[in-house]
Design an enzyme around this catalytic site. Structure first.
Site, PDB file in Angstrom:
ATOM      1  N   HIS A   1     -10.741   0.931  -2.727  1.00 54.07           N
ATOM      2  CA  HIS A   1     -12.106   0.983  -2.202  1.00 54.07           C
ATOM      3  C   HIS A   1     -13.093   1.631  -3.177  1.00 54.07           C
ATOM      4  CE1 HIS A   1     -10.556  -0.181   1.685  1.00 54.07           C
ATOM      5  NE2 HIS A   1      -9.873   0.932   1.868  1.00 54.07           N
TER       6      HIS A   1
ATOM      7  N   HIS B   1     -17.422   3.062   0.412  1.00 56.45           N
ATOM      8  CA  HIS B   1     -16.959   1.917   1.216  1.00 56.45           C
ATOM      9  C   HIS B   1     -17.386   2.039   2.678  1.00 56.45           C
ATOM     10  CE1 HIS B   1     -13.960  -0.949   2.986  1.00 56.45           C
ATOM     11  NE2 HIS B   1     -14.441  -1.635   1.969  1.00 56.45           N
TER      12      HIS B   1
ATOM     13  N   HIS C   1     -10.457   7.260   1.490  1.00 52.25           N
ATOM     14  CA  HIS C   1      -9.079   7.102   0.996  1.00 52.25           C
ATOM     15  C   HIS C   1      -9.033   5.997  -0.056  1.00 52.25           C
ATOM     16  CE1 HIS C   1      -9.454   3.961   4.046  1.00 52.25           C
ATOM     17  NE2 HIS C   1      -8.552   3.291   3.356  1.00 52.25           N
TER      18      HIS C   1
ATOM     19  N   ASP D   1      -4.589  -0.788  -1.758  1.00 52.05           N
ATOM     20  CA  ASP D   1      -5.878  -0.556  -1.102  1.00 52.05           C
ATOM     21  C   ASP D   1      -6.795   0.052  -2.167  1.00 52.05           C
ATOM     22  OD1 ASP D   1      -6.916  -0.940   1.556  1.00 52.05           O
ATOM     23  OD2 ASP D   1      -6.975   1.227   1.847  1.00 52.05           O
TER      24      ASP D   1
ATOM     25  N   ASP E   1       0.791  -1.247   0.000  1.00 53.76           N
ATOM     26  CA  ASP E   1       0.000   0.000   0.000  1.00 53.76           C
ATOM     27  C   ASP E   1       0.823   1.297   0.000  1.00 53.76           C
ATOM     28  OD1 ASP E   1      -1.983  -1.898   0.248  1.00 53.76           O
ATOM     29  OD2 ASP E   1      -2.809  -1.157   2.131  1.00 53.76           O
TER      30      ASP E   1
ATOM     31  N   LYS F   1      -7.233  -4.889  -2.768  1.00 54.87           N
ATOM     32  CA  LYS F   1      -8.029  -5.363  -1.621  1.00 54.87           C
ATOM     33  C   LYS F   1      -8.913  -4.241  -1.105  1.00 54.87           C
ATOM     34  CE  LYS F   1      -4.204  -4.219   1.401  1.00 54.87           C
ATOM     35  NZ  LYS F   1      -4.904  -3.127   2.095  1.00 54.87           N
TER      36      LYS F   1
ATOM     37  N   CYS G   1      -2.142  -2.489   7.678  1.00 56.05           N
ATOM     38  CA  CYS G   1      -2.062  -3.433   6.562  1.00 56.05           C
ATOM     39  C   CYS G   1      -0.793  -4.283   6.578  1.00 56.05           C
ATOM     40  CB  CYS G   1      -2.248  -2.696   5.250  1.00 56.05           C
ATOM     41  SG  CYS G   1      -3.971  -2.119   5.088  1.00 56.05           S
TER      42      CYS G   1
HETATM   43  C1  VGL Z   1      -4.746   0.933   5.719  1.00 56.49           C
HETATM   44  C2  VGL Z   1      -6.315   1.862   7.106  1.00 56.49           C
HETATM   45  C3  VGL Z   1      -7.275   1.745   6.126  1.00 56.49           C
HETATM   46  C4  VGL Z   1      -3.323   0.506   5.515  1.00 56.49           C
HETATM   47  C5  VGL Z   1      -5.709   0.793   4.732  1.00 56.49           C
HETATM   48  O1  VGL Z   1      -2.888   0.384   4.345  1.00 56.49           O
HETATM   49  O2  VGL Z   1      -2.629   0.292   6.533  1.00 56.49           O
HETATM   50  N1  VGL Z   1      -5.075   1.457   6.906  1.00 56.49           N
HETATM   51  N2  VGL Z   1      -6.957   1.221   4.939  1.00 56.49           N
HETATM   52 ZN    ZN Z   2      -8.328   1.271   3.349  1.00 59.07          ZN
END
Ligand code: VGL
Ligand code: ZN
Length: 213
Positions: free
Chosen positions: A57, A61, A90, A55, A17, A115, A160
């Protein structure tokens, strides 16, 4: 003693990510998140195989505070699968915030695993969504390709990266989190708690110099 000589065939670098929204100026900025990009690039040179997670979404979401009435980011809701932290919007599919940070050399990636695309379930882990039972297919991919050890960098250490590392251990992989190539959100002690859980699961905590020399 752990063997940190990289096996070109069975070791993979997994970069988690490293996206604009998790870097300074982004919607869910992690302090120093952009610094993970150049170090991940350096580490890529030690590996034959590089895999990325993203990530990804939909705009509505369920992990977004904006999807809930009277809720603010960083509050919690009870989801059917347990407590879910609410985040600012995000990494919305197709937006600049969801793109990889411009400083990350993403061309070497053999796979990008996305994901968090199901509206009703968040997915911190690259292996299982937050219900801990819906697989992403990543474990099967890694096994078919013959990977045995995974070296992880990226964002965020306490979400993550930690969830992915712990699930990777459960799936039987050797797992190394390269601490200085990760940055954390660290809310309410979440970073220390994540390291406790990672260590208990068998994750090895290493530094980039142990690979790069
Ligand atoms: C993440 C919060 C929400 C991450 C992703 O990549 O750590 N944290 N979505
Ligand atoms: Zn996220």
């Amino acid at each position: 003693m752990v063997n940190l000589d990289i096996n070109k065939d069975t070791d993979a670098l997994v970069v988690i990510d490293v996206q604009n929204d998790f870097c300074p100026g982004g919607a869910l900025a992690v302090a120093g998140g952009d610094q993970v990009a150049p170090l991940s690039n350096k580490l890529m040179s030690a590996f034959d195989h590089v895999l990325l997670t993203q990530d990804w979404h939909p705009a509505d979401h369920g992990s977004f505070a904006s999807s809930h009435e009277d809720k603010a980011p960083f509050e919690t809701v009870d989801a059917p699968y347990g407590a879910q932290t609410l985040w600012p919007d995000h990494c919305v599919q197709g937006t600049p915030g969801a793109e990889f940070h411009g400083g990350l050399e993403s061309d070497r990636a053999e796979l990008v695993i996305r994901k968090g695309f199901r509206r009703a379930i968040d997915s911190y882990s690259a292996f299982y969504e937050n219900d801990h039972s819906t697989p992403t297919g990543f474990a099967g991919y890694l096994r078919e390709r013959g990977f045995k050890r995974l070296f992880m960098t990226g964002l965020a250490t306490d979400f993550c990266v930690a969830y992915s590392a712990i699930d990777a251990c459960k799936e039987g992989f050797g797992v190394f989190v390269i601490e200085d190539a990760c940055r954390a959100i660290d809310m309410d002690g979440s970073l220390a708690a994540a390291w406790d859980r990672m260590t208990a699961a068998g994750v090895e905590r290493i530094k980039s110099k142990e690979i790069l020399g």
